[in-house]
Design a protein around this motif. Sequence first.
Motif, PDB file in Angstrom:
ATOM      1  N   ALA A 106       4.754 -11.272 -16.215  1.00 38.79           N
ATOM      2  CA  ALA A 106       3.313 -11.114 -16.026  1.00 38.79           C
ATOM      3  C   ALA A 106       3.013 -10.885 -14.554  1.00 38.79           C
ATOM      4  CB  ALA A 106       2.576 -12.351 -16.522  1.00 38.79           C
ATOM      5  N   ALA A 107       1.957 -10.134 -14.269  1.00 38.84           N
ATOM      6  CA  ALA A 107       1.599  -9.811 -12.889  1.00 38.84           C
ATOM      7  C   ALA A 107       0.225 -10.366 -12.544  1.00 38.84           C
ATOM      8  CB  ALA A 107       1.615  -8.304 -12.675  1.00 38.84           C
ATOM      9  N   PHE A 108       0.128 -10.914 -11.343  1.00 36.19           N
ATOM     10  CA  PHE A 108      -1.145 -11.365 -10.776  1.00 36.19           C
ATOM     11  C   PHE A 108      -1.384 -10.540  -9.516  1.00 36.19           C
ATOM     12  CE2 PHE A 108      -3.170 -14.852  -7.991  1.00 36.19           C
ATOM     13  CZ  PHE A 108      -4.458 -14.401  -8.291  1.00 36.19           C
ATOM     14  N   SER A 109      -2.401  -9.678  -9.544  1.00 33.16           N
ATOM     15  CA  SER A 109      -2.694  -8.777  -8.428  1.00 33.16           C
ATOM     16  C   SER A 109      -3.981  -9.196  -7.732  1.00 33.16           C
ATOM     17  CB  SER A 109      -2.817  -7.338  -8.925  1.00 33.16           C
ATOM     18  OG  SER A 109      -1.620  -6.911  -9.552  1.00 33.16           O
ATOM     19  N   PHE A 110      -4.001  -9.064  -6.417  1.00 32.66           N
ATOM     20  CA  PHE A 110      -5.188  -9.418  -5.641  1.00 32.66           C
ATOM     21  C   PHE A 110      -5.075  -8.768  -4.262  1.00 32.66           C
ATOM     22  CE2 PHE A 110      -1.915 -12.613  -5.096  1.00 32.66           C
ATOM     23  CZ  PHE A 110      -1.845 -12.795  -3.734  1.00 32.66           C
ATOM     24  N   ASP A 111      -6.174  -8.772  -3.522  1.00 31.94           N
ATOM     25  CA  ASP A 111      -6.188  -8.298  -2.142  1.00 31.94           C
ATOM     26  C   ASP A 111      -6.244  -9.497  -1.214  1.00 31.94           C
ATOM     27  OD1 ASP A 111      -6.156  -5.600  -2.841  1.00 31.94           O
ATOM     28  OD2 ASP A 111      -8.338  -5.505  -2.981  1.00 31.94           O
ATOM     29  N   GLY A 112      -5.530  -9.406  -0.099  1.00 30.42           N
ATOM     30  CA  GLY A 112      -5.530 -10.493   0.873  1.00 30.42           C
ATOM     31  C   GLY A 112      -5.029 -10.012   2.208  1.00 30.42           C
ATOM     32  N   ILE A 113      -5.551 -10.531   3.285  1.00 26.28           N
ATOM     33  CA  ILE A 113      -5.259 -10.166   4.678  1.00 26.28           C
ATOM     34  C   ILE A 113      -5.213  -8.648   4.859  1.00 26.28           C
ATOM     35  CG2 ILE A 113      -4.152 -12.370   5.233  1.00 26.28           C
ATOM     36  CD1 ILE A 113      -1.431 -10.854   5.228  1.00 26.28           C
ATOM     37  N   GLY A 114      -6.140  -7.961   4.201  1.00 25.94           N
ATOM     38  CA  GLY A 114      -6.285  -6.536   4.414  1.00 25.94           C
ATOM     39  C   GLY A 114      -5.314  -5.649   3.670  1.00 25.94           C
ATOM     40  N   THR A 115      -4.608  -6.205   2.679  1.00 29.41           N
ATOM     41  CA  THR A 115      -3.651  -5.395   1.935  1.00 29.41           C
ATOM     42  C   THR A 115      -3.587  -5.876   0.494  1.00 29.41           C
ATOM     43  OG1 THR A 115      -1.439  -4.413   2.088  1.00 29.41           O
ATOM     44  CG2 THR A 115      -1.597  -6.798   2.421  1.00 29.41           C
ATOM     45  N   SER A 116      -2.849  -5.156  -0.344  1.00 30.17           N
ATOM     46  CA  SER A 116      -2.760  -5.510  -1.758  1.00 30.17           C
ATOM     47  C   SER A 116      -1.479  -6.278  -2.042  1.00 30.17           C
ATOM     48  CB  SER A 116      -2.810  -4.245  -2.626  1.00 30.17           C
ATOM     49  OG  SER A 116      -1.757  -3.362  -2.290  1.00 30.17           O
ATOM     50  N   TRP A 117      -1.579  -7.209  -3.003  1.00 29.53           N
ATOM     51  CA  TRP A 117      -0.472  -8.081  -3.373  1.00 29.53           C
ATOM     52  C   TRP A 117      -0.275  -8.055  -4.888  1.00 29.53           C
ATOM     53  CZ3 TRP A 117       1.950 -11.608   0.199  1.00 29.53           C
ATOM     54  CH2 TRP A 117       1.415 -11.550   1.487  1.00 29.53           C
ATOM     55  N   GLU A 118       0.958  -8.278  -5.299  1.00 28.09           N
ATOM     56  CA  GLU A 118       1.245  -8.499  -6.709  1.00 28.09           C
ATOM     57  C   GLU A 118       2.339  -9.550  -6.824  1.00 28.09           C
ATOM     58  OE1 GLU A 118       1.280  -5.356  -9.947  1.00 28.09           O
ATOM     59  OE2 GLU A 118       3.439  -5.782  -9.803  1.00 28.09           O
ATOM     60  N   ILE A 119       2.050 -10.596  -7.561  1.00 30.51           N
ATOM     61  CA  ILE A 119       3.018 -11.665  -7.814  1.00 30.51           C
ATOM     62  C   ILE A 119       3.428 -11.586  -9.278  1.00 30.51           C
ATOM     63  CG2 ILE A 119       3.394 -14.152  -7.887  1.00 30.51           C
ATOM     64  CD1 ILE A 119       1.415 -14.445  -5.608  1.00 30.51           C
ATOM     65  N   SER A 120       4.716 -11.419  -9.522  1.00 34.72           N
ATOM     66  CA  SER A 120       5.239 -11.333 -10.881  1.00 34.72           C
ATOM     67  C   SER A 120       5.990 -12.613 -11.220  1.00 34.72           C
ATOM     68  CB  SER A 120       6.183 -10.131 -11.017  1.00 34.72           C
ATOM     69  OG  SER A 120       5.514  -8.920 -10.693  1.00 34.72           O
TER      70      SER A 120
END
Length: 290
Positions: free
Chosen positions: A7-21
């Motif tokens: 499963a993926a959790f995507s969000f924006d933070g510190i001016g860039t995009s993130w995805e935690i799988s």
Amino acid sequence: MPHPGWAAFSFDGIGTSWEISTPGTLDGGQRRRLLDVVEEYDAAWSRFRTDSTVALAAREPGRFRMPEGAGALGRLYRVLYRLTDGAMTPLIGGSLEQLGYGPGYSLRSRGIPLAAPRWDDVLDWQDAAVTTTAPVVLDVGAAGKGQLADLLAAELRSQGVSEHFIDASGDLLNSGPAPVSVGLEHPYDPGRAIGMISLGEGALCASAANRRAWGDGLHHVLDGTTGTPVRTVVATWTLAGNAMTADALATALFFVSGKALEQDFEFSWLTVFSDGSAAYSAGFEGVLFE
């Protein structure tokens, strides 16, 4: 997705995009705690928001208390400041703003490049306490994204999520043990790869002159001693045990050779130069295409 079925959790933070799988879907509470880690980091270190600690330090000198991990970040920067003879510095923020890369993103130079102030003239960094003798624009972007990835990994482990994969806009942290195949982006054509590497447990970070570039040959990797963009190196990749170290060393390779950095750090690396040549460590187990 690095691992099919995760499963993926995507969000924006510190001016860039993130995805935690992760193998299972993170619940609302877990996601909120991860976002709290991001917010605490951004509130301290962002030079793009007026209410951050860094923004306060840019307005007036003083003694500032920074969050968890500040001591390790400062010690890493101090070593790399020494190894690069001051070229890599957390005081580079003013130089970036001089060339137009600041709040508001004007991307218009204010004038001639501005060298960063000398560390010992304006900055004393002892663990979480940062003391300045003049207004300074701190910028820890060369290692900050990697450190935040490490902090998010630590939060996941505290929640019992030992298996995870973090993608911070191309800077990667794999908890292992299953390796992930990663393409190495062509420095002049983001749609192509110059090679492949298999990332096992640890971090893979990159830095490139084509990322955050603007104007006539301007980009974000500046030499702190002159305030000008580096011209000799166009892209670097590093593999290390944690993302903060890998991230910082990817920038340090713009100023000094990988062999020189190997005297102080255990990592593997690849550097691509502006003349089209490349250098890499014996431990860099990637494959470069012809």
